[in-house]
Enzyme design. Structure first.
Site, PDB file in Angstrom:
ATOM      1  N   LYS A 274      40.433  45.367  37.526  1.00 48.05           N
ATOM      2  CA  LYS A 274      38.982  45.337  37.412  1.00 48.05           C
ATOM      3  C   LYS A 274      38.425  44.245  38.333  1.00 48.05           C
ATOM      4  O   LYS A 274      39.169  43.285  38.568  1.00 48.05           O
ATOM      5  CB  LYS A 274      38.491  45.111  35.985  1.00 48.05           C
ATOM      6  CG  LYS A 274      39.186  44.027  35.175  1.00 48.05           C
ATOM      7  CD  LYS A 274      39.213  42.620  35.615  1.00 48.05           C
ATOM      8  CE  LYS A 274      37.963  41.862  35.906  1.00 48.05           C
ATOM      9  NZ  LYS A 274      38.220  40.462  36.355  1.00 48.05           N
TER      10      LYS A 274
ATOM     11  N   TYR B  95      33.397  42.628  31.478  1.00 42.83           N
ATOM     12  CA  TYR B  95      33.987  42.801  30.144  1.00 42.83           C
ATOM     13  C   TYR B  95      32.895  43.060  29.105  1.00 42.83           C
ATOM     14  O   TYR B  95      33.097  43.801  28.144  1.00 42.83           O
ATOM     15  CB  TYR B  95      34.788  41.557  29.736  1.00 42.83           C
ATOM     16  CG  TYR B  95      36.109  41.416  30.446  1.00 42.83           C
ATOM     17  CD1 TYR B  95      37.262  42.031  29.951  1.00 42.83           C
ATOM     18  CD2 TYR B  95      36.221  40.657  31.608  1.00 42.83           C
ATOM     19  CE1 TYR B  95      38.468  41.895  30.601  1.00 42.83           C
ATOM     20  CE2 TYR B  95      37.433  40.515  32.265  1.00 42.83           C
ATOM     21  CZ  TYR B  95      38.553  41.140  31.753  1.00 42.83           C
ATOM     22  OH  TYR B  95      39.752  41.005  32.394  1.00 42.83           O
TER      23      TYR B  95
HETATM   24  P1  NDP Z   1      44.648  35.357  43.010  1.00 46.03           P
HETATM   25  O1  NDP Z   1      43.787  34.697  44.001  1.00 46.03           O
HETATM   26  O2  NDP Z   1      45.434  34.497  42.110  1.00 46.03           O
HETATM   27  O3  NDP Z   1      45.668  36.350  43.749  1.00 46.03           O
HETATM   28  C1  NDP Z   1      45.257  37.297  44.673  1.00 46.03           C
HETATM   29  C2  NDP Z   1      46.425  37.641  45.577  1.00 46.03           C
HETATM   30  O4  NDP Z   1      45.995  38.640  46.482  1.00 46.03           O
HETATM   31  C3  NDP Z   1      46.909  36.493  46.463  1.00 46.03           C
HETATM   32  O5  NDP Z   1      47.821  35.644  45.840  1.00 46.03           O
HETATM   33  C4  NDP Z   1      47.517  37.224  47.628  1.00 46.03           C
HETATM   34  O6  NDP Z   1      48.827  37.644  47.257  1.00 46.03           O
HETATM   35  C5  NDP Z   1      46.688  38.498  47.721  1.00 46.03           C
HETATM   36  N1  NDP Z   1      45.719  38.452  48.831  1.00 46.03           N
HETATM   37  C6  NDP Z   1      45.735  39.300  49.887  1.00 46.03           C
HETATM   38  N2  NDP Z   1      44.737  39.020  50.732  1.00 46.03           N
HETATM   39  C7  NDP Z   1      44.071  37.960  50.211  1.00 46.03           C
HETATM   40  C8  NDP Z   1      42.937  37.220  50.643  1.00 46.03           C
HETATM   41  N3  NDP Z   1      42.280  37.510  51.771  1.00 46.03           N
HETATM   42  N4  NDP Z   1      42.537  36.185  49.880  1.00 46.03           N
HETATM   43  C9  NDP Z   1      43.161  35.884  48.733  1.00 46.03           C
HETATM   44  N5  NDP Z   1      44.233  36.563  48.268  1.00 46.03           N
HETATM   45  C10 NDP Z   1      44.697  37.604  49.010  1.00 46.03           C
HETATM   46  O7  NDP Z   1      43.723  36.345  42.156  1.00 46.03           O
HETATM   47  P2  NDP Z   1      43.967  36.902  40.702  1.00 46.03           P
HETATM   48  O8  NDP Z   1      45.376  37.238  40.529  1.00 46.03           O
HETATM   49  O9  NDP Z   1      43.349  36.005  39.720  1.00 46.03           O
HETATM   50  O10 NDP Z   1      43.070  38.245  40.728  1.00 46.03           O
HETATM   51  C11 NDP Z   1      43.498  39.400  41.419  1.00 46.03           C
HETATM   52  C12 NDP Z   1      42.764  40.616  40.844  1.00 46.03           C
HETATM   53  O11 NDP Z   1      43.116  40.755  39.484  1.00 46.03           O
HETATM   54  C13 NDP Z   1      41.254  40.519  40.880  1.00 46.03           C
HETATM   55  O12 NDP Z   1      40.703  41.773  41.179  1.00 46.03           O
HETATM   56  C14 NDP Z   1      40.861  40.102  39.486  1.00 46.03           C
HETATM   57  O13 NDP Z   1      39.576  40.559  39.106  1.00 46.03           O
HETATM   58  C15 NDP Z   1      41.937  40.785  38.676  1.00 46.03           C
HETATM   59  N6  NDP Z   1      42.232  40.062  37.435  1.00 46.03           N
HETATM   60  C16 NDP Z   1      42.244  40.757  36.275  1.00 46.03           C
HETATM   61  C17 NDP Z   1      42.479  40.127  35.092  1.00 46.03           C
HETATM   62  C18 NDP Z   1      42.515  40.905  33.832  1.00 46.03           C
HETATM   63  O14 NDP Z   1      42.542  40.299  32.776  1.00 46.03           O
HETATM   64  N7  NDP Z   1      42.554  42.218  33.873  1.00 46.03           N
HETATM   65  C19 NDP Z   1      42.708  38.679  35.019  1.00 46.03           C
HETATM   66  C20 NDP Z   1      42.738  38.037  36.319  1.00 46.03           C
HETATM   67  C21 NDP Z   1      42.494  38.721  37.474  1.00 46.03           C
HETATM   68  P3  NDP Z   1      50.043  37.651  48.305  1.00 46.03           P
HETATM   69  O15 NDP Z   1      50.194  36.204  48.731  1.00 46.03           O
HETATM   70  O16 NDP Z   1      51.166  38.158  47.518  1.00 46.03           O
HETATM   71  O17 NDP Z   1      49.641  38.547  49.440  1.00 46.03           O
END
Ligand code: NDP
Length: 372
Positions: free
Chosen positions: A143, A228
């Site tokens: 989401k 949410y």
């Molecule tokens: P993070 O910033 O922690 O992680 C995002 C990951 O995406 C990065 O670690 C990286 O992984 C990859 N990535 C690729 N391109 C980019 C970029 N340009 N900038 C930043 N990151 C990039 O985010 P979250 O894990 O917190 O959130 C990710 C998604 O999950 C979002 O859409 C958020 O809304 C959703 N989410 C949902 C939750 C829920 O409860 N359902 C809770 C938290 C988040 P890599 O280094 O492996 O390429």
């Protein structure tokens, strides 16, 4: 480890308890997908590949995949080379199941991967979900589903055209507290739901993170956690909003130059019913209040991964601990095998996106009423 699916029995099921108390109708109507899923006989676990190994993938989804009964962590897609070995070692992932954003499409040839779970910044959801569908893989997308209605529709179309299933990461549909709220509305044992009030916000840290960049996040607190409250109001009423109006509040902090900081909005549902919500990146708040003609449920905290709590009328609500994400992913695996639609389908994500766009439209007009 205990199978979380068998652990889904509430110690206190307020709908059941009180329905008996007032001589009400029977409870626990199974959802259509659950009916099909009950016939589940598949023994082989489906392989899941996580795309984007950030905070949510690392700290919630990967651990949840150790508790799933019907799927397992089979592969990863990451743009950070240093994460590859760490994940391969920790999760026993073979090198052939490790991809990056440049060779992502090659995943089409990998029989170990059945489901691709997109956990990237919001503006990348559509691109990678569509690529996953074209690779012939079933898709779970986090989401918010995407950053526009147009993108959501393109994702649904791509999944239909490629005959793959699509589900959105709405983990709370598998949480016992929220399941009770859904039952409260569906069963009607306590009369109709008459009011919903909900808030979700937190104090955001690092000013350089993607959540504060419009190009990557699509919006601010509203897109991230306000969604949410939209979901909750929709499932608490079991109806769709017909109009809304919204107000935005800003502290003037540089952090929020590109995205919304605090937003309040009121949605109108059929027959004059309303919901009232606030979301923020400036303060912590986390609750859901659902009033019905003969009852009131307060869930607080309402939107966390665990530790939810609640009161139903004057009685404390208590459910055993479950793993929301494990139940969510197992449910989707069952949908894939049974060829049934996920109850948190792309259409669900699209409906929320329509509301989000209407809220931003109202904000842009200075708070005017917008019909949906
Ligand atoms: P993070 O910033 O922690 O992680 C995002 C990951 O995406 C990065 O670690 C990286 O992984 C990859 N990535 C690729 N391109 C980019 C970029 N340009 N900038 C930043 N990151 C990039 O985010 P979250 O894990 O917190 O959130 C990710 C998604 O999950 C979002 O859409 C958020 O809304 C959703 N989410 C949902 C939750 C829920 O409860 N359902 C809770 C938290 C988040 P890599 O280094 O492996 O390429």
């Amino acid at each position: 480890m205990k199978n979380p699916i068998s652990n889904d029995k509430p110690r206190r099921n307020f709908i059941k308890k009180s329905a008996m108390g007032i001589g009400g109708i029977s409870i626990g109507l199974p959802l259509t997908s659950a009916l099909a899923a009950d016939k589940y006989t598949q023994t082989k676990k489906l392989g899941v590949a996580l795309v984007g190994l950030g905070n949510y993938a690392t700290n919630q989804l990967a651990p949840a995949l150790q508790e799933t009964a019907h799927c397992y962590l089979a592969g990863i897609v990451t743009g950070t080379k240093s994460k590859e070995k760490v994940w391969m070692d920790k999760h026993n992932i073979p090198k052939k199941n490790v991809y990056n954003y440049d060779n992502f499409e090659e995943i089409a040839n990998n029989k170990d991967i059945d489901i691709i779970y997109v956990v990237l910044p919001n503006s990348m959801h559509a691109e990678y979900s569509i690529k996953a569908a074209k690779a012939g893989k079933h898709v779970i997308c986090e989401k918010p589903m995407a950053v526009s209605v147009e993108e959501c529709e393109a994702m649904i179309k791509a999944c239909k055209e490629n005959k793959v299933k699509l589900s959105i990461g709405y983990r709370l549909h598998f949480d016992p507290y929220h399941k009770e709220i859904i039952k409260l509305s569906k069963e009607g044992s306590f009369g109709k739901v008459t009011y919903v009030s909900s808030q979700f916000g937190f104090t955001i840290g690092d000013p350089t993170q993607w959540r504060l960049k419009k190009a990557l996040a699509g919006g601010g607190a509203l897109m991230d956690v306000g969604i949410y409250c939209i979901q909750a109001a929709r499932y608490a009423y079991g109806e769709e909003p017909i109009a809304l109006q919204a107000q935005e509040f800003r502290s003037g902090s540089e952090k929020f130059r590109e995205v919304d900081e605090t937003v309040s909005w009121q949605m109108e549902f059929p027959d004059g019913k309303i919901s009232n919500s606030t979301t923020s990146y400036a303060f912590g708040t986390n609750h859901l209040v659902v009033t019905a003609q003969k009852a009131r449920a307060v869930i607080m905290p309402a939107y966390s991964y665990n530790g939810l709590g609640g009161i139903f009328n004057n009685e404390k609500l208590e459910f055993p601990r479950i793993n929301q994400q494990a139940l969510q992913m197992d449910d989707f695996a069952k949908n894939v095998v049974a060829n049934t639609e996920s109850k948190i389908s792309g259409e669900e994500g699209l409906k929320d996106m329509k509301v989000l766009e209407a809220i931003y439209k109202s904000l842009a007009s200075g708070g005017k009423r917008v019909t949906i």
